[in-house]
Every structure is written in C-alpha cells, then in structure tokens.
Scaffold this motif. Sequence first.
Motif, PDB file in Angstrom:
ATOM      1  N   GLN A   1       0.739  -1.350   0.046  1.00 31.05           N
ATOM      2  CA  GLN A   1       0.028  -0.130   0.046  1.00 31.05           C
ATOM      3  C   GLN A   1       0.973   1.150  -0.177  1.00 31.05           C
ATOM      4  O   GLN A   1       2.110   1.125   0.430  1.00 31.05           O
ATOM      5  N   ASN A   2       0.505   2.339  -0.454  1.00 27.86           N
ATOM      6  CA  ASN A   2       0.795   3.357  -0.351  1.00 27.86           C
ATOM      7  C   ASN A   2       1.131   4.018   1.355  1.00 27.86           C
ATOM      8  O   ASN A   2       0.086   3.895   2.012  1.00 27.86           O
ATOM      9  N   VAL A   3       2.321   4.256   1.729  1.00 21.32           N
ATOM     10  CA  VAL A   3       2.265   4.122   3.224  1.00 21.32           C
ATOM     11  C   VAL A   3       3.294   5.388   3.567  1.00 21.32           C
ATOM     12  O   VAL A   3       4.198   5.717   2.844  1.00 21.32           O
ATOM     13  N   THR A   4       3.244   6.149   4.594  1.00 23.88           N
ATOM     14  CA  THR A   4       3.978   7.228   4.978  1.00 23.88           C
ATOM     15  C   THR A   4       4.443   6.939   6.492  1.00 23.88           C
ATOM     16  O   THR A   4       3.618   6.585   7.482  1.00 23.88           O
ATOM     17  N   PHE A   5       5.784   6.913   6.726  1.00 26.97           N
ATOM     18  CA  PHE A   5       6.239   6.506   8.079  1.00 26.97           C
ATOM     19  C   PHE A   5       6.725   7.683   8.776  1.00 26.97           C
ATOM     20  O   PHE A   5       6.737   7.565  10.080  1.00 26.97           O
ATOM     21  N   ASN A   6       6.850   9.028   8.158  1.00 25.50           N
ATOM     22  CA  ASN A   6       7.394  10.284   8.651  1.00 25.50           C
ATOM     23  C   ASN A   6       5.998  11.151   8.863  1.00 25.50           C
ATOM     24  O   ASN A   6       5.388  11.301   7.788  1.00 25.50           O
ATOM     25  N   LYS A   7       5.557  11.254   9.974  1.00 27.56           N
ATOM     26  CA  LYS A   7       4.222  12.010  10.478  1.00 27.56           C
ATOM     27  C   LYS A   7       4.229  13.581   9.666  1.00 27.56           C
ATOM     28  O   LYS A   7       3.382  14.158   9.843  1.00 27.56           O
ATOM     29  N   ASN A   8       5.670  13.861   9.595  1.00 30.45           N
ATOM     30  CA  ASN A   8       5.729  15.299   9.025  1.00 30.45           C
ATOM     31  C   ASN A   8       5.663  15.529   7.447  1.00 30.45           C
ATOM     32  O   ASN A   8       5.564  16.540   7.033  1.00 30.45           O
ATOM     33  N   ILE A   9       5.613  14.283   6.998  1.00 27.09           N
ATOM     34  CA  ILE A   9       5.239  14.380   5.517  1.00 27.09           C
ATOM     35  C   ILE A   9       3.841  14.342   5.125  1.00 27.09           C
ATOM     36  O   ILE A   9       3.023  13.311   5.822  1.00 27.09           O
ATOM     37  N   LYS A  10       3.380  15.308   4.379  1.00 21.99           N
ATOM     38  CA  LYS A  10       1.866  15.537   4.078  1.00 21.99           C
ATOM     39  C   LYS A  10       1.889  15.761   2.423  1.00 21.99           C
ATOM     40  O   LYS A  10       2.843  16.128   1.889  1.00 21.99           O
ATOM     41  N   SER A  11       0.723  15.767   2.020  1.00 20.13           N
ATOM     42  CA  SER A  11       0.013  16.172   0.606  1.00 20.13           C
ATOM     43  C   SER A  11       1.035  15.338  -0.502  1.00 20.13           C
ATOM     44  O   SER A  11       1.430  15.935  -1.313  1.00 20.13           O
TER      45      SER A  11
END
Length: 196
Positions: free
Chosen positions: A1-11
């Motif tokens: 899946q598309n996944v973000t591990f860094n909570k500061n990465i957005k949009s």
Amino acid sequence: QNVTFNKNIKSIQMYLNGFELSGPFVDLKSTANLALHFDELGTEFKNYQYSLVHCNADWTMSSLLPQEYIDGYYEDYINNYSTSFNTYQEYLHYTVNIPNENMRLKKSGNYIIKVYEVGKSDSPSFMMRFVVYENASRVVPMIKRSDIVAQRDFLQEIDFNVIPSINMANPFTDLKVTILQDHRWDNAINNLSPTF
C-alpha cells in the motif's frame, strides 16, 4: 500500500506531469514523465533520495535486479524544493520527475518509489505505488447501471473486453485485471477471471 512513515510528510501526490488530476500511470514508450510532489512540515531542509522497486502483478517485489529495469543511477537525489510563503504552517515542498535524465525505466510493470533521507534507505519516509505500462492490448469498456436493482442509484457495473495484441497461452492465468476507483488502491478490485 501507499504508506507514510514520517508524520511530518504531508500532501503526497504523483501524477502525469502537467495533468494534476491524472493518476500515477505512464507509458514506457512515451517521453512523458510522472511528477512526485510532497510537503514536509517545518523549515529544516533535509537531503532526500529515492529508489525504485519493480514489483509483480500482486505488488510483491519481483526477482529483477535494478540494472534490468533501470537505465542510469539506481538511487537519486531530490534536489528541487521550495519554502512556504505567508502560510500559517511553515513547510518545505519537494518535487521530482520520474523518469528523468539520471534514472530511466527499461521495463513496464508495477513500481514502488521509496523516499528516504540520505543514508537511511532502510527506513523510508514514505513509499508510493505507480504503474509503467505498454499498450499491448485494447480494452473495450462498457459502463452501465448495476444489474442489482437495489444498487442502481449508487453503484455502476463495468463490462469489458480485452483484445490482446500479444500471444497469451492461457488468459485465465496470464491476464491480470485491476479496477481502480479514482486512482485509489485501498478498494481496488483484483483477481478477476475472464468469463470466456
């Protein structure tokens, strides 16, 4: 899946360059490329790199080596960034085009882009799917109201014919179909078998 591990990465967005409403799909034989855009909250610049992983139809890592599907560098830097201006929340905006002069693709298929800080390839900030395709078949779709009467006001039915221009020994195993709603992978319809 598309996944973000860094909570500061957005949009995070990926689309055909110049067509913001398109999905992350690009023709292998065209000169077009995909634009990846993302924001990071804060004002501290970070050196980001990215690498590409070739995947099978089910999004598991393929057995291909990077030199078999990449012409150029196997990982590259994201050098294009800008700072926010007159915003309540300060952020940095990063962009990169794929493929580019440093990294060209040799094979069609499913890909994952991994974005990470320099030297931290084992702990990516995020990963995102995209597709490189070749026009090896013609798909003739027919979209109509659902055959189930109770669902006619809010669901549609898609019937389609696939007319391959390549030899396919067994379409029941060789043909993989995925249907996406608005470029979303979280509710994709997979594992459809031909009816005839």
